[in-house]
Design a protein around this motif. Structure first.
Motif, PDB file in Angstrom:
ATOM      1  N   ALA A   1      13.711 -15.667 -20.737  1.00  0.00           N
ATOM      2  CA  ALA A   1      12.425 -15.181 -20.227  1.00  0.00           C
ATOM      3  C   ALA A   1      11.835 -14.134 -21.170  1.00  0.00           C
ATOM      4  N   GLU A   2      12.736 -13.390 -21.839  1.00  0.00           N
ATOM      5  CA  GLU A   2      12.261 -12.369 -22.779  1.00  0.00           C
ATOM      6  C   GLU A   2      11.420 -13.017 -23.876  1.00  0.00           C
ATOM      7  N   ILE A   3      11.857 -14.188 -24.313  1.00  0.00           N
ATOM      8  CA  ILE A   3      11.131 -14.881 -25.388  1.00  0.00           C
ATOM      9  C   ILE A   3       9.804 -15.421 -24.861  1.00  0.00           C
ATOM     10  N   MET A   4       9.833 -15.967 -23.650  1.00  0.00           N
ATOM     11  CA  MET A   4       8.599 -16.462 -23.034  1.00  0.00           C
ATOM     12  C   MET A   4       7.563 -15.341 -22.988  1.00  0.00           C
ATOM     13  N   ARG A   5       8.041 -14.156 -22.654  1.00  0.00           N
ATOM     14  CA  ARG A   5       7.117 -13.042 -22.510  1.00  0.00           C
ATOM     15  C   ARG A   5       6.691 -12.495 -23.863  1.00  0.00           C
ATOM     16  N   ASP A   6       7.676 -12.257 -24.739  1.00  0.00           N
ATOM     17  CA  ASP A   6       7.347 -11.679 -26.055  1.00  0.00           C
ATOM     18  C   ASP A   6       6.324 -12.544 -26.782  1.00  0.00           C
ATOM     19  N   LEU A   7       6.492 -13.843 -26.695  1.00  0.00           N
ATOM     20  CA  LEU A   7       5.648 -14.744 -27.480  1.00  0.00           C
ATOM     21  C   LEU A   7       4.504 -15.319 -26.645  1.00  0.00           C
ATOM     22  N   ASP A   8       4.433 -14.884 -25.406  1.00  0.00           N
ATOM     23  CA  ASP A   8       3.327 -15.292 -24.539  1.00  0.00           C
ATOM     24  C   ASP A   8       3.193 -16.820 -24.500  1.00  0.00           C
ATOM     25  N   LEU A   9       4.289 -17.475 -24.228  1.00  0.00           N
ATOM     26  CA  LEU A   9       4.312 -18.932 -24.347  1.00  0.00           C
ATOM     27  C   LEU A   9       3.441 -19.633 -23.309  1.00  0.00           C
ATOM     28  N   SER A  10       3.241 -18.986 -22.165  1.00  0.00           N
ATOM     29  CA  SER A  10       2.399 -19.660 -21.167  1.00  0.00           C
ATOM     30  C   SER A  10       0.966 -19.795 -21.690  1.00  0.00           C
ATOM     31  N   LYS A  11       0.551 -18.811 -22.460  1.00  0.00           N
ATOM     32  CA  LYS A  11      -0.787 -18.870 -23.055  1.00  0.00           C
ATOM     33  C   LYS A  11      -0.890 -20.076 -23.991  1.00  0.00           C
ATOM     34  N   HIS A  12       0.240 -20.431 -24.576  1.00  0.00           N
ATOM     35  CA  HIS A  12       0.246 -21.574 -25.487  1.00  0.00           C
ATOM     36  C   HIS A  12       0.627 -22.861 -24.777  1.00  0.00           C
ATOM     37  N   GLY A  13       0.454 -22.853 -23.476  1.00  0.00           N
ATOM     38  CA  GLY A  13       0.523 -24.103 -22.729  1.00  0.00           C
ATOM     39  C   GLY A  13       1.854 -24.418 -22.080  1.00  0.00           C
ATOM     40  N   LEU A  14       2.825 -23.515 -22.185  1.00  0.00           N
ATOM     41  CA  LEU A  14       4.135 -23.878 -21.626  1.00  0.00           C
ATOM     42  C   LEU A  14       4.209 -23.593 -20.129  1.00  0.00           C
ATOM     43  N   ARG A  15       4.594 -24.597 -19.407  1.00  0.00           N
ATOM     44  CA  ARG A  15       4.857 -24.429 -17.981  1.00  0.00           C
ATOM     45  C   ARG A  15       6.198 -25.083 -17.696  1.00  0.00           C
ATOM     46  N   ILE A  16       7.092 -24.352 -17.061  1.00  0.00           N
ATOM     47  CA  ILE A  16       8.393 -24.932 -16.711  1.00  0.00           C
ATOM     48  C   ILE A  16       8.527 -24.917 -15.196  1.00  0.00           C
ATOM     49  N   ILE A  17       8.744 -26.098 -14.641  1.00  0.00           N
ATOM     50  CA  ILE A  17       8.842 -26.217 -13.178  1.00  0.00           C
ATOM     51  C   ILE A  17      10.299 -26.410 -12.807  1.00  0.00           C
ATOM     52  N   PRO A  18      10.849 -25.481 -12.066  1.00  0.00           N
ATOM     53  CA  PRO A  18      12.250 -25.687 -11.675  1.00  0.00           C
ATOM     54  C   PRO A  18      12.366 -26.871 -10.725  1.00  0.00           C
ATOM     55  N   TYR A  19      13.348 -27.695 -10.932  1.00  0.00           N
ATOM     56  CA  TYR A  19      13.574 -28.721  -9.918  1.00  0.00           C
ATOM     57  C   TYR A  19      14.581 -28.205  -8.931  1.00  0.00           C
ATOM     58  N   GLU A  20      14.346 -28.538  -7.694  1.00  0.00           N
ATOM     59  CA  GLU A  20      14.986 -27.742  -6.665  1.00  0.00           C
ATOM     60  C   GLU A  20      16.323 -28.260  -6.204  1.00  0.00           C
ATOM     61  N   ASN A  21      16.720 -29.413  -6.671  1.00  0.00           N
ATOM     62  CA  ASN A  21      18.016 -29.872  -6.204  1.00  0.00           C
ATOM     63  C   ASN A  21      18.616 -30.815  -7.219  1.00  0.00           C
ATOM     64  N   SER A  22      19.860 -31.091  -7.032  1.00  0.00           N
ATOM     65  CA  SER A  22      20.499 -32.103  -7.842  1.00  0.00           C
ATOM     66  C   SER A  22      21.542 -32.779  -6.975  1.00  0.00           C
ATOM     67  N   THR A  23      22.010 -33.910  -7.445  1.00  0.00           N
ATOM     68  CA  THR A  23      22.900 -34.671  -6.582  1.00  0.00           C
ATOM     69  C   THR A  23      23.875 -35.470  -7.419  1.00  0.00           C
ATOM     70  N   VAL A  24      24.979 -35.808  -6.815  1.00  0.00           N
ATOM     71  CA  VAL A  24      25.911 -36.731  -7.437  1.00  0.00           C
ATOM     72  C   VAL A  24      26.022 -37.910  -6.477  1.00  0.00           C
ATOM     73  N   ILE A  25      25.970 -39.110  -7.038  1.00  0.00           N
ATOM     74  CA  ILE A  25      26.061 -40.277  -6.167  1.00  0.00           C
ATOM     75  C   ILE A  25      27.292 -41.093  -6.532  1.00  0.00           C
ATOM     76  N   ALA A  26      27.867 -41.688  -5.512  1.00  0.00           N
ATOM     77  CA  ALA A  26      29.121 -42.415  -5.721  1.00  0.00           C
ATOM     78  C   ALA A  26      28.920 -43.894  -5.462  1.00  0.00           C
ATOM     79  N   ARG A  27      29.826 -44.675  -6.031  1.00  0.00           N
ATOM     80  CA  ARG A  27      29.725 -46.116  -5.893  1.00  0.00           C
ATOM     81  C   ARG A  27      29.874 -46.589  -4.461  1.00  0.00           C
ATOM     82  N   ASN A  28      30.637 -45.817  -3.680  1.00  0.00           N
ATOM     83  CA  ASN A  28      30.848 -46.231  -2.290  1.00  0.00           C
ATOM     84  C   ASN A  28      29.662 -45.855  -1.412  1.00  0.00           C
ATOM     85  N   GLY A  29      28.555 -45.433  -2.031  1.00  0.00           N
ATOM     86  CA  GLY A  29      27.352 -45.147  -1.260  1.00  0.00           C
ATOM     87  C   GLY A  29      27.253 -43.712  -0.777  1.00  0.00           C
ATOM     88  N   GLU A  30      28.262 -42.919  -1.080  1.00  0.00           N
ATOM     89  CA  GLU A  30      28.197 -41.515  -0.669  1.00  0.00           C
ATOM     90  C   GLU A  30      27.395 -40.711  -1.672  1.00  0.00           C
TER      91      GLU A  30
END
Lengths: 531, 536, 395
Positions: free
Chosen positions: A65-94
């Protein structure tokens, strides 16, 4: 003839970060990129009409975040959207989901094991403790433990304090954590194979270690120590693909006056009297500068750009002993529509985050065994993301882009180097694997771009296609990275610096090596930028 | 429990277990003027070192057919030579056996022979080998003094601990910048990478890999294996660092010397005296209850039993904090090493003369990939088709160790053995070990297959059953970095001291670990004696 | 079937309803909900003050179903729990409950909670934070089985001076006659109900435990007999005031459990939480943390202690820093205006040297002053953290 203050070789994200910091401090900087496009492994490319692929790196968490701020990356178009979940899927359908909401995660784990659900809170605490210790060190230059210089002694003191604040228990835990295998670490908390398999995935991504190899627990940490918007361990998508990170960094560098030249392949460094004075391009053009900063990995920097006679023999030997091992592949897939994962039928939103194929610890360990034997994993670990859930600009309306990260894939195969046929066979293994979890998947594939470690090496210039520019094992961390005695972004040649992921704190689109290297350069140049 | 409690005697110090570490601890305590009793559950002394086949007439064979790292200071202070310890061979040659009958000899006595032998494979490696040996020698020498010291705690606020860290830091600094950097880099590495960095000869790399993992459940690609290699090299035997020696009369003779030294100092040694319980009153040791119902009255107990046996069985989890119990339970210690003994009708033909054979340690580990694949099989509970092994014929240099019929006994140590065969029982594992070993022998020493007269094997589970050490691991616990020094056997227990006042751990589960070194026993005894002096 | 290019916006439920949800939802007039261990629970039904005064004057109902519940059973259960708790569990008879802390090996409190002895070999433990991992560690070496029974048991706290009468009216006179910290099983509506004379309000009160499928029936019956009286369903906001008045500590508010704390400085030993009375060093068996607690006492006790504060003025001292002169010596962890005492009270952790009753500290209180923050310095007198202890509580 023009003489720059600094030349940066390679417009990867670290090279651009270093360039931006140097330009911001008032140096006259030029970045030289061999390819026609900037970004290195953080790049977005339209390889299939209407689809934008994050060709290599595909998600973002570690970018400081320090770099994002120091270099003002949002001004240069950077947007990072956190994705809110992750998952593991198994062959048995679980399936097992990790949600933004801890209660929901607890519920999900409890379906597999109530004990594990309870232990998860403690596991997270223990892991986060290690994160707290390591995170402040990311933007620090590693101290040299053999040195008596004040800077190094101060640095060591800081390192020692970071450890000491953990207290007696935390310290013992940290020492075990840094040396033990991810598998042993997880076995201390959990019984569910699916849970362990999914957590262990983080310990093997990009790494030529199995989950039961000692030292792999640290790699786990490397993948959870990032943060987004205050959430430690969160990962996100860059809008417009990972190329947007590079574009924003380039924008910042240019804004501060840096020049970026593409199609400019550096053939060798100009060394005079033990000092680097500039570079010679493939076409014969020479560019001179007071200092040169290499974004290339340590092997490419010293083996390809410098004549061996200009370097101490033991240094070259140490460079050759640095382990950069290709172990990952990538599929970029254009989809006609969203795939269906029966295991996620009851929690369809889990599709929005990372989807792991990682059945058990043994599944991963056997995948690693294949790699050791010069084969790609017959049953590979996959990290699947569909960024178009968040960023519809990456595909035509209604269509989707899927990124599939594959572990383990060797840089060369037991029966010889990669060929187009072998690449197709590898791609088929991966698609067949996905098909097991998403019947009918093949039918919606519009385009599939398969990338082996050899492809990544050839196109991006990462040795063996290693995504971290060097293994993240204990012998290659902190003051050992990349070479003991040369861990402070400088090598034996005056005027030549390293700013790639071969240096501390390593890879993963963090930007920290670039920022740290720039700080060291400015320190040597005695330039202190007013805050 | 009712019934008469018979008095088993009153002692200052009771030692649980008559393995070599227990005997060392007993001898040191007795020499310090304490009244000492050693309580060994089984009929014989020596624990794992003398554990031999029960059938087949292999009289003096023991699991530890060779000795490395026996502390020279102990040999001197316990006057083991006066008590009968002699070495038949003080420095064995390492001989790498290769399929096809080729040999690679690394001789600690004869560097020139080593150079010639390696040179046949690679002149480059022959040039590099002496420097490699010297390098590991320097680095391990820096670590060596710490094998004889009590590891510090992580309580930095205490000055005594800070002092020990300074000592450690100073030992590293004294190596010089170059070696210090080298040590800090390679200590976390694996032996595969280290060997690959330096050498090109498969047989030589295989030998290095084998030495780095013997006794543990590692493959050469497992990080930590350079550390275990360094630790092995740090041991000194018969005045030579990193060497392997053959005691006259085998491990049993060494044990006899230790026992004699202890007895001479006044220690009493009892066999078939199984300790059933370490009695604890208000947090401190209050004697021992033996299986026969008698009680030993003592306030200091040194236990060379496995840390889990000592604390979770003899003391009981209920006397300890649950987090400490959890830490102990997590310590890894499933055995991965087995033994096979064979009596042959004739001398096997390994391409060595009888006298050379008698002073050699033969290693079959033709290359690193072979070792790694063996490890891969074992980690899933499978037995590799071909096993890496160490072979010795102790009887050739030592007439005391000839089999009862004066026929050569081949003692084989097998690496990469699964503790448990997947879907098979231990008898099947045993059978498979015998079959794999005889086949290997027939291959490596042509013609020897027909001369086999008797074979016996010992699986990790049998070691467990015979010694009571859960897992049957040679070192009680793996000696990876995460279970070494101040983390061994578990955080909070690394100073030999236990939370039960008066109870000390003195076995292989404590720093510096297994092998017949006597160091855990000696360090623990010294710590316990010092504590008794200061009243804590 | 998912749409070809989008996912449904409504995911699976994040929070579970409690067994009383059907009834509490109908009465929650202001839709004030909050989460508690993955469940939806009521913050306030309409007026926290009304709910509070009902408890102090007559009776209230509070849904405690999300409380984590564990059953520990077997011939070794007593010994296991005796090793886990700092109190002497061997003295706990069947049909009795005890409240106490349990610690790790360093004597740091993992949590405190109520232990119900249902029979010689069966106990139930109620806790606020997940404990199965720790129970598992504690059970090693003992013949005891562990089972989480949170979802199998609905819980309803009936608290207040009239709670005894209400229980009587319900036909549970026997239960009403339970002694303080007593526990029993009674016939109710053709089934069973478990009643314990326990609670978190510091008032006379009971907690009723029943199978989830019969929970609403229990609620309805209670509301029916309560009709002529001042009985109110209560939400968490009122409860917080009640528990501060009673001096009951709360995990993650007064301290962080040793197994979940990131920083050592956020953990407390029993003495540091004012639970020294619950540490039984006379009990013969070893218990987790005993050696550490003994060592701490031998070294003069904890560095910081929990105290009660009587704060001047009317501004609740939420999170206030505490000073002795210019020295910062502690911080308030819980604070409220006590409606029954008409006093401004707080729970705080202060350096041991400043923890004796009667010591006057200066509290730096920040409060919302319409749209800006205001600050007052108030005298805060250290007192025993038992602000309200009505005699009828044990009656």
């Amino acid at each position: 003839m023009k003489r720059y203050d600094a030349i940066v070789i390679g417009a990867g994200h670290n090279g651009l970060t270093a360039a931006a910091y140097l330009a911001r401090a008032g140096l006259d900087v030029v970045v030289l990129e061999r390819r026609e496009a900037i970004g290195g492994a953080a790049i977005s490319e339209e390889r299939h009409p209407g689809f934008l692929y994050s060709s290599c790196s595909y998600v973002c968490s570690l970018l400081r975040a320090e770099i994002m701020r120091d270099l003002d990356l949002s001004k240069h178009g950077l947007r990072i959207i956190p994705y809110e979940n992750s998952t593991v899927i198994a062959r048995n359908g679980e399936s097992l989901g990790f949600f933004h909401d801890p209660a929901k995660t607890r519920q999900s784990i409890a379906r597999h094991s109530r004990r594990d659900a309870d232990a998860y809170a403690e596991f997270n605490r223990d892991l986060y403790r290690q994160c707290r210790m390591i995170r402040p060190l990311l933007l620090e230059t590693p101290p040299d433990p053999t040195s008596f210089r004040l800077r190094d002694i101060k640095g060591l003191r800081k390192l020692q304090k970071a450890f000491a604040q953990l207290g007696e228990d935390g310290l013992a835990q940290a020492m075990q954590f840094w040396t033990m295998s991810c598998g042993d670490f997880l076995d201390r908390y959990f019984e569910s194979e699916l849970l362990k398999g999914s957590l262990a995935g983080n310990s093997i991504i990009g790494t030529a270690l199995g989950p039961y190899s000692p030292g792999s627990a640290y790699v786990l940490l490397h993948h959870v120590m990032g943060d987004l918007d205050g959430h430690v361990g969160a990962w996100g998508f860059a809008v417009g693909g990972m190329g947007a990170v590079s574009d924003a960094l380039a924008g910042a560098a240019r804004e501060h006056g840096a020049e970026i030249r593409t199609g400019a392949e550096v053939e060798q460094l100009i060394v005079r009297g033990g000092r680097v004075e500039g570079v010679a391009l493939a076409g014969g053009e020479e560019i001179h500068a007071a200092r040169v900063v290499s974004n290339l990995d340590v092997k490419r920097t010293y083996n390809r750009l410098v004549a061996p006679s200009d370097l101490p023999g033991d240094f070259l030997e140490a460079v050759n002993n640095f382990k950069i091992r290709g172990s990952s592949g990538k599929l970029n897939i254009a989809l006609d529509r969203l795939p269906e994962f029966p295991a996620l039928a009851s929690e369809p939103l889990l599709q929005r985050g990372g989807i792991l194929i990682s059945e058990s610890m043994e599944y991963l360990e056997r995948g690693y065994d294949d790699w050791k034997n010069g084969l790609w994993s017959r049953e590979p670990f996959l990290d699947i993301t569909i960024p178009t859930h968040y960023d519809p600009t990456m595909a035509p309306p209604g269509k989707h882009y899927m990124s599939v990260f594959v572990q383990y894939v060797p840089p060369t195969l037991a029966d010889g180097p990669w060929t187009p046929e072998k690449r197709d066979a590898f791609g088929k293994t991966v698609l067949d694997t996905i098909e097991l979890y998403s019947p009918g998947f093949r039918d919606i594939v519009l385009d599939c771009w398969v990338r082996t470690p050899a492809d990544i090496e050839n196109e991006v210039g990462l040795t063996e296609g290693n995504i971290f520019q060097g293994e993240l094992t204990l012998d290659q961390l902190l003051f050992n990275r990349p070479v003991p005695g040369y861990a402070q972004y400088r090598g034996p040649l005056a005027g030549l610096y390293m700013c790639g992921s071969s240096t501390h704190p390593g890879g993963g689109v963090m930007g920290a090596p670039g920022a740290n290297a720039a700080r060291e350069i400015l320190h040597d140049a005695k330039i202190r930028r007013a805050a | 429990m009712t019934g008469a409690v018979t008095k088993g005697g009153r002692y200052d110090v009771a030692v649980v277990g008559g393995g070599h570490n227990g005997l060392v601890a007993a001898a040191l305590a007795a020499r310090a003027g304490r009244s000492v009793v050693v309580l060994e559950a089984g009929p014989r002394l020596g624990g794992m070192a003398t554990l031999g086949p029960r059938n087949g007439g292999f009289d003096s064979a023991g699991a530890a057919h060779l000795i490395d790292g026996l502390s020279p200071a102990l040999v001197q202070s316990l006057e083991l030579q006066r008590h009968g310890l002699q070495f038949a061979v003080s420095t064995l040659d390492d001989v790498a056996l290769l399929p096809g009958g080729e040999l690679l000899v690394v001789s600690g006595r004869d560097p020139e022979a080593t150079r010639r032998s390696i040179g046949r494979f690679s002149p480059r490696d022959a040039e590099r080998f002496p420097e490699f040996e010297a390098r590991l020698g320097r680095l391990s020498a820096a670590l060596a003094p710490f094998l004889d010291r009590v590891p510090p705690t992580l309580r930095f606020e205490e000055w005594s601990e800070r002092l020990e860290y300074l000592r450690l830091g100073w030992a590293m600094r004294r190596l010089g910048r170059r070696d210090m950097r080298d040590l800090l880099r390679i200590i976390g590495m694996n032996s595969f990478d280290l060997a690959e960095e330096v050498f090109e000869t498969d047989a030589l790399k295989g030998l290095i890999g084998f030495d780095s993992l013997l006794g543990n459940r590692f493959g050469p690609r497992s990080p930590n294996t350079v550390y275990t290699l360094l630790q092995r090299k740090a041991g000194t035997i018969a005045g030579r660092r990193g060497a392997t020696a053959l005691p006259k009369g085998g491990p049993a003779a060494l044990i006899e010397a230790l026992a004699a030294s202890a007895r001479a100092a006044g220690a009493e040694i009892r066999t078939e005296a199984r300790v059933a319980e370490i009695l604890v009153d208000n947090g401190r040791v209050n004697g021992l209850l033996l299986a026969d119902g008698s009680e030993i009255d003592c306030r200091t107990v040194l236990s060379s039993a496995h840390p889990r046996t000592t604390l979770l069985e003899l003391v009981g989890a209920g006397q300890l904090d649950a987090d400490l119990v959890r830490g102990l339970r997590h310590a890894r210690g499933e055995g991965g090493t087995a033994k096979v003994w064979l009596r042959l009708g004739a001398l096997p033909d390994f391409g060595l003369s009888a006298s050379d054979l008698g002073r050699s340690r033969l290693v079959f580990a033709p290359d690193l990939g072979f070792l790694e694949r063996g490890h891969d099989a074992a980690k899933y509970g499978e037995l590799p088709d071909r096993l890496a092994m160490e072979i010795a014929l102790p009887g050739l240099a030592d007439e005391h160790q000839l089999g009862s019929e004066s026929k050569p006994v081949v003692s084989v140590t097998l690496a990469n053995v699964p503790y448990r065969l997947r879907n098979r029982d231990d008898a099947q594992l045993k059978q498979a070990l015998v079959q794999r070993t005889t086949a290997a022998l027939a291959d490596l020493a042509p013609g020897s297959g027909e001369t086999i007269e008797a074979v016996e094997a010992l699986t990790p589970k049998e070691v467990e059953a015979a010694t009571g050490a859960p897992g049957g691991h040679w070192h009680h616990l793996e000696t990876g970095l995460d279970q070494t020094y101040l983390l061994r056997p578990a955080p909070g227990l690394a100073q030999y001291r236990t939370p039960i006042q008066g109870l000390w751990l003195c076995g292989a589960g404590s720093h510096p670990g297994g092998g017949v070194t006597g160091r855990p026993g000696a360090n623990a005894a010294r710590a316990a004696l010092a504590a008794a002096k200061t009243g804590r | 079937m998912t749409d070809s290019h989008s996912l449904p916006l409504a995911p699976g439920a994040v929070l579970e309803p409690t067994p009383f949800h059907g009834r509490t939802a109908a009465l929650n007039l202001v839709n004030a909900w909050e989460r508690w261990q993955g469940h939806t629970t009521v913050t306030t039904f309409l007026s926290p003050e009304d709910e509070y005064f009902a408890t102090r004057t007559a009776a209230s109902l509070y849904d405690v179903s999300p409380m984590l519940k564990y059953r520990i059973a077997g011939p070794g259960a007593e010994a296991m729990l005796d090793r886990m708790f700092t109190r002497d569990v061997t003295k706990l008879k069947p049909g009795r409950c005890l409240y106490g802390p349990w610690c790790d090996g360093k004597g740091r409190v993992i949590e405190e909670g109520t232990l119900f002895r249902e029979s010689a070999e069966s106990f139930r433990l109620n806790a606020a934070e997940p404990q199965l991992h720790w129970l598992d560690a504690c059970a090693y070496g003992f013949e005891a089985t562990l089972e989480e029974v949170t979802e199998e048991i609905a819980g309803l706290a009936l608290q207040g001076p009239l709670s005894k009468q209400v229980l009587g009216d319900l036909g549970l006179a026997e239960a009403a006659a339970l002694p303080f910290f007593g526990l029993g099983r009674f016939g109710f509506e053709g089934g069973e109900i478990e009643v314990s004379r326990t609670g978190f309000t510091g008032d006379l009160g009971y907690e009723l435990w029943i199978a989830p499928d019969r929970a609403e029936r229990l609620w309805d019956r209670l509301m029916a007999v309560a009709d002529p009286r001042y009985l109110r369903p209560m939400g968490s906001r009122a409860l917080d005031v009640l528990r501060i008045e009673a001096g009951h500590i709360l995990v993650n508010v007064e301290y962080v459990g040793a197994n979940h704390a990131l920083r050592d400085s956020q953990t407390r030993t029993p003495d540091g939480l004012g639970l020294g009375w619950a540490v039984d060093l006379r009990k013969p068996g070893y218990f987790n943390g005993r050696r550490a607690i003994e060592a701490e006492r031998a070294a003069g006790g904890p560095k910081r202690r929990l105290v009660g504060l009587d704060v001047e003025g009317r501004k609740p001292a939420h999170g206030a820093w505490l000073y002795a002169g210019r020295r910062e010596v502690g911080q308030v962890t819980s604070a409220c205006w006590s409606p029954v005492l008409k006093r401004n009270i707080a729970l705080a952790t202060v350096e041991a040297a400043y923890a004796e009753p009667g010591r006057v500290l200066n509290a730096e209180i920040y409060y919302v002053k319409e749209v800006t923050q205001g600050r007052v310095d108030a005298r805060a007198t250290v007192v025993e953290p038992r602000f309200y202890q009505p005699a009828h509580r044990r009656g």
